[in-house]
Scaffold this motif. Structure first.
Motif, short mmCIF file in Angstrom:
data_model
loop_
_atom_site.label_atom_id
_atom_site.label_comp_id
_atom_site.label_asym_id
_atom_site.label_seq_id
_atom_site.Cartn_x
_atom_site.Cartn_y
_atom_site.Cartn_z
N MET A 53 0.83 -1.21 0.00
CA MET A 53 0.00 0.00 0.00
C MET A 53 0.87 1.26 0.00
O MET A 53 0.49 2.28 -0.55
N THR A 79 0.84 -3.57 -5.49
CA THR A 79 0.25 -2.31 -5.04
C THR A 79 -0.85 -1.88 -5.99
O THR A 79 -1.95 -1.50 -5.56
N LYS A 80 -0.57 -1.92 -7.28
CA LYS A 80 -1.57 -1.52 -8.28
C LYS A 80 -2.80 -2.42 -8.20
O LYS A 80 -3.94 -1.94 -8.26
N ILE A 95 -4.78 -1.53 -5.06
CA ILE A 95 -5.50 -0.26 -5.21
C ILE A 95 -6.70 -0.45 -6.12
O ILE A 95 -7.80 0.05 -5.83
N ASN A 96 -6.52 -1.17 -7.22
CA ASN A 96 -7.65 -1.43 -8.13
C ASN A 96 -8.76 -2.21 -7.43
O ASN A 96 -9.95 -1.93 -7.63
#
Length: 96
Positions: A66, A76-77, A80-81
């Motif tokens: 994060m 991380t991507k 987040i998605n």
């Protein structure tokens, strides 16, 4: 007559030896049973500790992803998605 008495005495002596061995074996068995129970408790405690550390590791890994560490950019991507999809889903439910 004394021959029979000797045989009886010999049998009594052998029986007392066997009974003594049985008592020793019972005590050894009890000690081993207690040791086994203690070892099982220690194993369970170690397993709980291991699970706690695994949970902490996963939480730390998620926190690092994060924060956007270079090692976990893809994770991380994706995280987040996934969070954005969850938020969009919640907003859609509130709108209905």
């Amino acid at each position: 007559m004394s021959n029979i008495e000797d045989i009886v005495d010999s049998l009594e002596h052998k029986i007392s030896k066997v009974l003594l061995k049985v008592d020793h074996l019972k005590q050894a068995n009890l000690k081993l049973t207690e040791d086994l129970a203690l070892a099982r408790q220690e194993i369970q405690a170690q397993e709980r500790l291991n699970m706690d550390w695994e949970e902490k590791y996963k939480a730390l890994k998620i926190a690092n992803s994060m924060l956007g560490s270079d090692d976990n950019k893809k994770e991380t991507k994706l995280k987040i998605n996934a969070l954005i999809r969850d938020i969009d889903h919640c907003i859609a439910q509130l709108s209905d």
